[in-house]
Every structure is written in C-alpha cells, then in structure tokens.
Design a protein around this motif. Structure first.
Motif, PDB file in Angstrom:
ATOM      1  N   GLU A 125       0.250  -4.858  14.909  1.00  0.00           N
ATOM      2  CA  GLU A 125       0.856  -4.079  13.827  1.00  0.00           C
ATOM      3  C   GLU A 125      -0.107  -3.938  12.649  1.00  0.00           C
ATOM      4  O   GLU A 125      -0.200  -2.875  12.030  1.00  0.00           O
ATOM      5  CB  GLU A 125       2.160  -4.745  13.376  1.00  0.00           C
ATOM      6  N   PHE A 126      -0.834  -5.014  12.344  1.00  0.00           N
ATOM      7  CA  PHE A 126      -1.816  -4.991  11.261  1.00  0.00           C
ATOM      8  C   PHE A 126      -2.850  -3.894  11.515  1.00  0.00           C
ATOM      9  O   PHE A 126      -3.182  -3.099  10.620  1.00  0.00           O
ATOM     10  CB  PHE A 126      -2.489  -6.359  11.163  1.00  0.00           C
ATOM     11  N   LYS A 127      -3.361  -3.836  12.732  1.00  0.00           N
ATOM     12  CA  LYS A 127      -4.366  -2.823  13.074  1.00  0.00           C
ATOM     13  C   LYS A 127      -3.781  -1.410  12.996  1.00  0.00           C
ATOM     14  O   LYS A 127      -4.458  -0.471  12.559  1.00  0.00           O
ATOM     15  CB  LYS A 127      -4.923  -3.076  14.475  1.00  0.00           C
ATOM     16  N   GLU A 128      -2.532  -1.258  13.408  1.00  0.00           N
ATOM     17  CA  GLU A 128      -1.912   0.069  13.379  1.00  0.00           C
ATOM     18  C   GLU A 128      -1.737   0.568  11.956  1.00  0.00           C
ATOM     19  O   GLU A 128      -1.955   1.749  11.666  1.00  0.00           O
ATOM     20  CB  GLU A 128      -0.564   0.023  14.104  1.00  0.00           C
ATOM     21  N   ILE A 129      -1.343  -0.323  11.053  1.00  0.00           N
ATOM     22  CA  ILE A 129      -1.173   0.078   9.653  1.00  0.00           C
ATOM     23  C   ILE A 129      -2.526   0.380   9.015  1.00  0.00           C
ATOM     24  O   ILE A 129      -2.680   1.351   8.266  1.00  0.00           O
ATOM     25  CB  ILE A 129      -0.443  -1.022   8.851  1.00  0.00           C
ATOM     26  N   MET A 130      -3.511  -0.430   9.320  1.00  0.00           N
ATOM     27  CA  MET A 130      -4.833  -0.266   8.728  1.00  0.00           C
ATOM     28  C   MET A 130      -5.610   0.909   9.341  1.00  0.00           C
ATOM     29  O   MET A 130      -6.558   1.412   8.743  1.00  0.00           O
ATOM     30  CB  MET A 130      -5.642  -1.555   8.908  1.00  0.00           C
TER      31      MET A 130
ATOM     32  N   ASN B 169       6.266  -3.785   5.337  1.00  0.00           N
ATOM     33  CA  ASN B 169       6.487  -3.332   3.964  1.00  0.00           C
ATOM     34  C   ASN B 169       5.195  -3.048   3.205  1.00  0.00           C
ATOM     35  O   ASN B 169       5.231  -2.588   2.066  1.00  0.00           O
ATOM     36  CB  ASN B 169       7.300  -4.375   3.199  1.00  0.00           C
ATOM     37  N   PHE B 170       4.042  -3.322   3.832  1.00  0.00           N
ATOM     38  CA  PHE B 170       2.757  -3.068   3.190  1.00  0.00           C
ATOM     39  C   PHE B 170       2.233  -1.690   3.571  1.00  0.00           C
ATOM     40  O   PHE B 170       2.324  -1.264   4.723  1.00  0.00           O
ATOM     41  CB  PHE B 170       1.724  -4.115   3.632  1.00  0.00           C
ATOM     42  N   SER B 171       1.641  -1.015   2.603  1.00  0.00           N
ATOM     43  CA  SER B 171       0.896   0.204   2.901  1.00  0.00           C
ATOM     44  C   SER B 171      -0.523  -0.173   3.313  1.00  0.00           C
ATOM     45  O   SER B 171      -0.953  -1.322   3.125  1.00  0.00           O
ATOM     46  CB  SER B 171       0.837   1.102   1.659  1.00  0.00           C
ATOM     47  N   LYS B 172      -1.255   0.778   3.846  1.00  0.00           N
ATOM     48  CA  LYS B 172      -2.645   0.526   4.202  1.00  0.00           C
ATOM     49  C   LYS B 172      -3.435   0.101   2.980  1.00  0.00           C
ATOM     50  O   LYS B 172      -4.227  -0.854   3.025  1.00  0.00           O
ATOM     51  CB  LYS B 172      -3.271   1.774   4.820  1.00  0.00           C
ATOM     52  N   GLU B 173      -3.222   0.763   1.862  1.00  0.00           N
ATOM     53  CA  GLU B 173      -3.966   0.455   0.643  1.00  0.00           C
ATOM     54  C   GLU B 173      -3.672  -0.961   0.167  1.00  0.00           C
ATOM     55  O   GLU B 173      -4.586  -1.681  -0.277  1.00  0.00           O
ATOM     56  CB  GLU B 173      -3.613   1.465  -0.456  1.00  0.00           C
ATOM     57  N   GLU B 174      -2.423  -1.395   0.272  1.00  0.00           N
ATOM     58  CA  GLU B 174      -2.065  -2.754  -0.152  1.00  0.00           C
ATOM     59  C   GLU B 174      -2.665  -3.803   0.774  1.00  0.00           C
ATOM     60  O   GLU B 174      -3.112  -4.865   0.322  1.00  0.00           O
ATOM     61  CB  GLU B 174      -0.541  -2.889  -0.214  1.00  0.00           C
ATOM     62  N   LEU B 175      -2.685  -3.513   2.075  1.00  0.00           N
ATOM     63  CA  LEU B 175      -3.313  -4.447   3.014  1.00  0.00           C
ATOM     64  C   LEU B 175      -4.808  -4.556   2.770  1.00  0.00           C
ATOM     65  O   LEU B 175      -5.388  -5.643   2.900  1.00  0.00           O
ATOM     66  CB  LEU B 175      -3.051  -4.024   4.454  1.00  0.00           C
ATOM     67  N   ILE B 176      -5.445  -3.466   2.409  1.00  0.00           N
ATOM     68  CA  ILE B 176      -6.876  -3.514   2.094  1.00  0.00           C
ATOM     69  C   ILE B 176      -7.121  -4.392   0.875  1.00  0.00           C
ATOM     70  O   ILE B 176      -8.039  -5.226   0.867  1.00  0.00           O
ATOM     71  CB  ILE B 176      -7.431  -2.093   1.868  1.00  0.00           C
TER      72      ILE B 176
END
Length: 312
Positions: free
Chosen positions: A197-202, A172-179
């Motif tokens: 999954e974290f790496k794929e989104i980022m 449910n997190f976007s790349k920008e939100e994870l950053i």
C-alpha cells in the motif's frame, strides 16, 4: 540512560473469536448486498493500542519507555504500566472515551477489524519537543495523522533516530505527506501488505523508496521479516511456537524487542533476534499485555533458541 519514546495510540481491544471461517460466510453474500452476522464464541476486553503494547513489551525487558498517547478518563492503567512506563507526557481527554478496536478472528487467523478513535483525535495536543529526557529512538506509529506528522517534524532535528510505522493509518496519508514523513525518518517498519500500500500511494518502486531510509523493516507474519538497506537484504525467520493462542499483536512485541536491542547497543542481527523471540512469547495469551517473562528466563530461552548468550 537514554530512553525510547513510543508515540502511538492507546485503546481498549475487544477481541472476539469465531470458530469457523469468516471467508466462507462472506462468500455467501458476494452476489448480494452484504449483510453478515456472526455468532461469537468468546470475547475479551483487553488494554491495548499499539503504543501501550510496545511500551508493555519494552518494560518486560527492563526498559522505561516514554509513552506519548491520548486517552479518555475511562482508561485504567495497570500497576505494571504505572511502575515501568513513563506516563508524564500523556494527554487525558476531558470529554472523549479511550479509543477502541473491535477484532474478530476466525479458525484460520483471518480477521475483521473495526476501530473508533475517540480520544485519539486529540493526540495532536501532545507536543513532542516538550519531552526533555535523553532519548535514542522514537517510534511514530498509528495515531492521528496530524500528530504523527507533528511528532516526526519536532524530533527530526533532535539527534534521535526515528522509526516511521504508519500501519493502518496509511490510507489517510497523501503522497506528499508520506514523502515528508519519509524524508524526516530514519527507518520504515511495516508488514508486507502495508508495504504494498505504501508503494501504491507513493507511486515509487523499491529502489526509490529505499533512498529515503537507512533501513526498511518488512514483517511477514509467520514467515519472519526482512531488513533491507542499500547494500544487503537480511531474512529474519520467525521463532516457531507450538503454544499459539492469539497472533493479533505479535508485530508490536517484535518492534519492542528490536528497539530494546538497538537501545542497548546490540547489532541489528542481535536486535532482530530479541524481537523475534519476544514476539513468540506474545502468542501465549489473548491480547498483547497478558504474557509475562522475566529477564532471567528470557536469557535462558534466547540461548536455547539461538545458541548465544544475551545481556539485556
């Protein structure tokens, strides 16, 4: 005394056991529209949710954690939780029931899980900066995404160390939100699938992700865990346990033991040993809050397992 804050979900867990292999049943439907039914052998309803699980395990080791969570009016706290966990900052929904997990495990420990958030959707009603009790560590884990981000932002400048544990909420997190969450957190703790999954989104490589955090903690189920920083990688073996009943929430117990060690000024090495041993106790019973161990026996088992004395 400084406390540990657990910002996380509380739920009822419906844990179901299937005697065969789920994979075999699903394979039968690969070329068809999926329509699979399972005859369940056993089902248990347990108090759960990762926030409550971590708080329970911290309390077993003598901590008095502060729980930030949103529940429904249907939720009933056990006497042990009421006596050993600070519940002053919970939110009780006036209309919604407590979140629920529906977990089916098979003979090979494969799982199919469904989750309905209910009262968790009001978790952003909890204002983290209202916690006016001295704290050393916050762990911000699967909850309503907006609540997770809000709590990280609130505590980023409060001289506490933050563990970011996104778990199944990653999707449910976007790349920008994870950053944003990563820049404001000190540590990332995930299992190996979640890290992928974290790496794929980022869209970042390992070296780039490491720059956000003082340490990465990646768990590998029965293969233990890794603690990674800029200069070294430490492999943490799991404590072997032949009395295995349920592996579902072993990661929550590991997190609690790690936090307990760090909060009592133990080294990272000793802290992960506490986490690994506590995780092995969680395997003894269905659910994450049905094992019990007093501190005297924990110290005895710690010496037997690692050959070292431990004071909690």
């Amino acid at each position: 005394m400084s406390h540990i804050v657990v910002s996380w979900s509380t739920a009822y867990d419906y844990i179901m056991s299937y005697r065969w292999n789920l994979e075999d049943e699903i394979k039968k439907w690969i070329t068809h529209k999926l329509n699979v039914a399972f005859d369940i052998d056993e089902m248990y309803r347990q108090s759960g949710g990762t926030g409550m699980n971590i708080s329970y395990n911290l309390a077993l080791l003598g901590e008095n954690p502060i729980l930030l969570t949103s529940i429904g009016k249907d939720y009933i706290f056990s006497d042990f939780i009421k006596e050993n966990v600070n519940l002053d900052f919970i939110h009780i929904s006036a209309k919604k029931m407590t979140s629920s997990w529906y977990i089916t495990s098979d003979a090979s420990q494969n799982q199919i899980t469904a989750f309905y958030p209910w009262a968790m959707n009001e978790a952003d009603s909890i204002i983290a900066r209202n916690v006016n009790i001295p704290t050393n560590y916050w762990i911000v884990s699967p909850n309503k995404k907006e609540a997770m981000l809000s709590h990280i932002k609130d505590m980023h400048t409060a001289w506490v160390e933050i563990f970011f544990d996104p778990g199944p909420q990653l999707k449910n997190f976007s790349k920008e939100e994870l950053i944003i969450a990563s820049e404001m957190s000190d540590y990332l703790i995930v299992n190996d699938n979640e890290y992928t999954e974290f790496k794929e989104i980022m869209w970042l490589e390992d070296e780039e992700i490491r720059k956000f955090f003082s340490k990465l903690i990646i768990t590998y189920w029965e293969n233990g865990a890794k603690i990674i920083d800029d200069t070294w990688v430490t492999h943490i073996p799991a404590v072997r346990n032949h009395h295995l009943v349920d592996t579902t929430w072993v990661g929550d117990a590991f997190r609690a033991g790690l936090l307990k060690g760090l909060n009592t000024k133990k080294s990272w090495r000793t802290s992960w040993m506490i986490g690994a041993l506590l995780a092995s106790f969680c395997l003894w019973a269905h659910g994450a809050q049905n094992h019990f161990i007093d501190q005297k026996h924990f110290r005895s088992w710690f010496y037997e397992e690692f050959g070292e004395e431990i004071e909690l």
